[in-house]
Design an enzyme around this catalytic site. Structure first.
Site, PDB file in Angstrom:
ATOM      1  CE1 TYR A  93      11.257  16.956 -32.866  1.00 47.35           C
ATOM      2  CE2 TYR A  93      10.578  17.592 -35.071  1.00 47.35           C
ATOM      3  CZ  TYR A  93      10.671  17.874 -33.727  1.00 47.35           C
ATOM      4  OH  TYR A  93      10.196  19.060 -33.253  1.00 47.35           O
TER       5      TYR A  93
ATOM      6  NE  ARG B 231       7.026  16.195 -35.928  1.00 46.21           N
ATOM      7  CZ  ARG B 231       7.132  17.079 -36.902  1.00 46.21           C
ATOM      8  NH1 ARG B 231       7.127  18.354 -36.629  1.00 46.21           N
ATOM      9  NH2 ARG B 231       7.234  16.682 -38.154  1.00 46.21           N
TER      10      ARG B 231
ATOM     11  CB  CYS C 221       7.545  22.728 -30.947  1.00 49.09           C
ATOM     12  SG  CYS C 221       8.739  24.048 -30.743  1.00 49.09           S
ATOM     13  CG  HIS C 222       6.213  18.857 -30.896  1.00 45.72           C
ATOM     14  ND1 HIS C 222       6.986  19.501 -29.980  1.00 45.72           N
ATOM     15  CD2 HIS C 222       7.061  18.205 -31.697  1.00 45.72           C
ATOM     16  CE1 HIS C 222       8.259  19.228 -30.217  1.00 45.72           C
ATOM     17  NE2 HIS C 222       8.342  18.454 -31.252  1.00 45.72           N
ATOM     18  N   GLY C 223       2.298  21.478 -32.031  1.00 49.85           N
ATOM     19  CA  GLY C 223       0.879  21.724 -32.235  1.00 49.85           C
ATOM     20  C   GLY C 223      -0.016  21.571 -31.025  1.00 49.85           C
TER      21      GLY C 223
END
Lengths: 417, 197
Positions: free
Chosen positions: A292, A296, B161-163
């Site tokens: 993960y 990201r 969640c991921h900005g």
């Protein structure tokens, strides 16, 4: 052939027609195993036991579980409160997933350190990576079944990964969902596949074992046994060692089940799924965190997805990236350092995957991700050229019995390869 | 496609045969190859035909496809307020934008946008912004609908969640999301009633 080995006439009669007893005798009893295996070699059998535990508890849990968006959450709570021993079965299954991954990760790092992926065990390694992939898919779908908030949003995020594929991505996601969002059809098929995939894993495990028994186990020295003096029969020497390891494993496992059953879970998954609201901070299960973090770390959608899958894919080609003929890290002074740096890198990625994607965490994730790929794609190929290995012992027996004839063995291995 | 010798089982005989017979068998061999290829092809088509229903059953069923539409009364949304409604299992954001928000959204240069789109192309009535509240990155629901929620650096929506940061027109400004928040098909039935879908 070997039917006269058995004194029981019934066994002899059967074995003559179906050589199952000969087979078991050959593979589990007399099977010659290097005599110098350390406790890191316990984790293969532990993984096998974990798989059996998961399948057995999974089948009985399925008898009380309802794969429907309106009933799934309640049926899990009913298992916890009303079904006889349901709490125990669910906690075993839930923590069993985590312990299965702990065991498998140690098993993989063992292989990385001792060069167990090198010739002639490349296919053995590749089958192992395949098992890891199947395990990840199975664990992901299993986590969706309780239909809590983390289940739902985990399913949403992971299935959306496929929307990064150019042109056909959205159609694939709709196909996976069976609709236009994660919903009842998704839950139904995930349940069906979650039930199926462990049996696929069993199939690949059998192939993994066939490949293993072709050349036998690697060992901490990494040189091949030179004869019967270097091996011991699997039974009773390693059966007893495996059973001892198993009892330690089961003690820790039981401690988790009875005293910290929710330690490795996430409290948000005890909130029923709500498709209208994403929890403020969603994280996958701990065993996915390193991947993960890689997802990201890349600021591009497709790039992130490719990097994440690439992190697994690179393991498939590892036998051809590390060309050093020396298997064991014990005899590779520079490799040894980089191995531990890589190990720390994986732990760091796991930590960063659990942190919010902002500020310093983003920068660190990028560095750690870059290092992950650098290790496999640059450092390992380079080391196999520039590193001078330490001299290898001439035989397993000599290394065990403290023989002094260490000279010239490194070149001997090179000749062999 | 010519194999030599063309037919394996005929090898013993072949040694004795004369040239003209050999040519015959070669022609036979080609025919046989054709039959083999044709039967493999038919078997392949058959297998694909059988596999298709097994695969296609995973696609949305007829009742899921029956495109539901909903009607929403927007008269009760005050200026600066937002509501979330559910359409096709997904949240739809409806925001009654303030003058400020409209001006900011309209004055942004296209060159500053990752997915360039004019604000007027995203609304049919500039006062009301209607869009699917699903982040185009990996499908989370962005924050910014309720008072007090983080609205991101562009005073619109922020995906936790991921900005990903979206502006007051729902356009992606910063973060991993590739495109702007999607606009669903909708029409104004009356001034205060919209039909989505």
């Amino acid at each position: 052939m070997s039917a006269d080995k058995f004194s029981n006439p019934v066994v002899r009669w059967i074995d003559h027609r179906l050589p199952i007893f000969s087979f078991m005798d050959h593979e589990l009893n007399e099977y010659p195993t290097p005599k110098n295996l350390n406790y890191f070699w316990n984790f293969g059998s532990l993984a096998g036991v974990s798989l059996v535990i998961m399948i057995v508890t999974g089948i009985v849990l399925a008898m009380s579980y309802t794969p429907h968006v309106d009933y799934a959450f309640q049926s899990v709570e009913r298992i916890m409160r009303d079904v006889n021993h349901g709490w125990l079965l669910r906690y075993i299954h839930m923590n069993g997933a985590s312990f299965f991954f702990i065991v498998v990760f140690i098993h993989i790092f063992r292989g990385l350190y001792y060069g167990s992926y090198k010739a002639p065990r490349e296919l053995l390694w590749i089958l192992g990576v395949l098992i890891l992939l199947l395990m990840m898919a199975t664990a992901f779908m299993g986590y969706v079944l309780p239909w809590g908030q983390m289940s739902f949003w985990g399913a949403t995020v992971i299935t959306n990964l496929f929307s990064a594929i150019p042109f056909i991505g959205d159609s694939i996601v709709t196909f996976l969902w069976g609709g236009f969002s994660v919903d009842n059809p998704t839950l139904n098929r995930f349940f069906a596949l979650h039930y199926l995939m462990p049996f696929l894993i069993v199939g690949v495990v059998i192939l993994h074992l066939v490949a293993l028994h072709r050349f036998g186990s690697n060992n901490p020295i990494g040189i091949d046994p030179s004869g019967p003096q270097d091996t011991v029969p699997f039974h009773p020497y390693y059966t007893i060692k495996d059973f001892f390891g198993l009892s330690v494993f089961l003690t820790l496992f039981a401690a988790a089940i009875f005293f910290f059953p929710n330690f490795m879970g996430h409290p948000d998954n005890y909130i029923p799924a709500n498709p209208m609201q994403t929890p403020a901070h969603i994280v996958p299960e701990w065993y996915f965190l390193p991947f993960y973090a890689i997802l990201r770390a890349v600021p591009d959608k497709l790039g992130g997805v490719l990097a994440m899958f690439g992190a697994i894919a690179v393991l498939f080609i590892l036998p051809w990236l590390d060309r050093s003929p020396i298997r064991s890290g014990n005899f590779r002074p520079i490799f040894k350092i980089f191995f531990w740096v890589f190990f720390a890198d994986c732990i760091a990625l796991g930590y960063l995957g659990g942190m919010p994607a902002e500020g310093i965490y983003v920068v660190l994730s990028r560095v750690a991700t870059a290092w992950y790929f650098l290790h496999f794609l640059v450092i390992l190929p380079l080391l196999s050229v520039i590193e001078t290995p330490k001299p290898l012992p001439q035989s397993l027996s000599k290394s065990v019995l403290g023989g002094s004839a260490m000279a010239g063995a490194a070149s001997a291995v090179k000749e062999k390869v | 496609m010519i194999r030599s010798p063309p037919i394996k089982c005929g090898e013993g005989k072949m040694a004795k045969t004369n040239t003209s017979k050999q040519e015959d068998t070669q022609v036979d061999g080609r025919r046989r190859d054709f039959i083999v290829v044709a039967s493999y092809a038919m078997a392949g088509i058959g297998a694909a035909a059988v596999a298709w229903p097994l695969i296609d059953q995973m696609n949305p069923a007829a009742d899921t496809l029956a495109l539901a539409s909903i009607e929403v009364d927007i008269s009760k949304i005050d200026i600066g307020q937002s509501i979330t409604v559910k359409w096709r299992g997904k949240p739809v954001f409806i925001r009654h934008r303030t003058e400020d928000e409209i001006n900011t959204a309209q004055s942004v240069e296209l060159s500053q946008l990752k997915d360039p789109q004019l604000d007027v192309d995203r609304v049919s009535n500039p006062k009301y912004l209607v869009m699917i509240g699903v982040c185009t990155h990996l499908g989370c629901v962005p924050l910014g609908q309720k008072t007090g929620e983080i609205k991101g650096e562009y005073d619109g929506w922020f995906c936790p969640c991921h900005g990903s940061h979206y502006d007051s027109s729902g356009r992606i400004r910063k973060g991993p999301a590739p495109v702007n928040l999607e606009i669903p098909p909708y029409t104004f039935e009356t001034e205060s009633l919209i039909k989505i879908g």
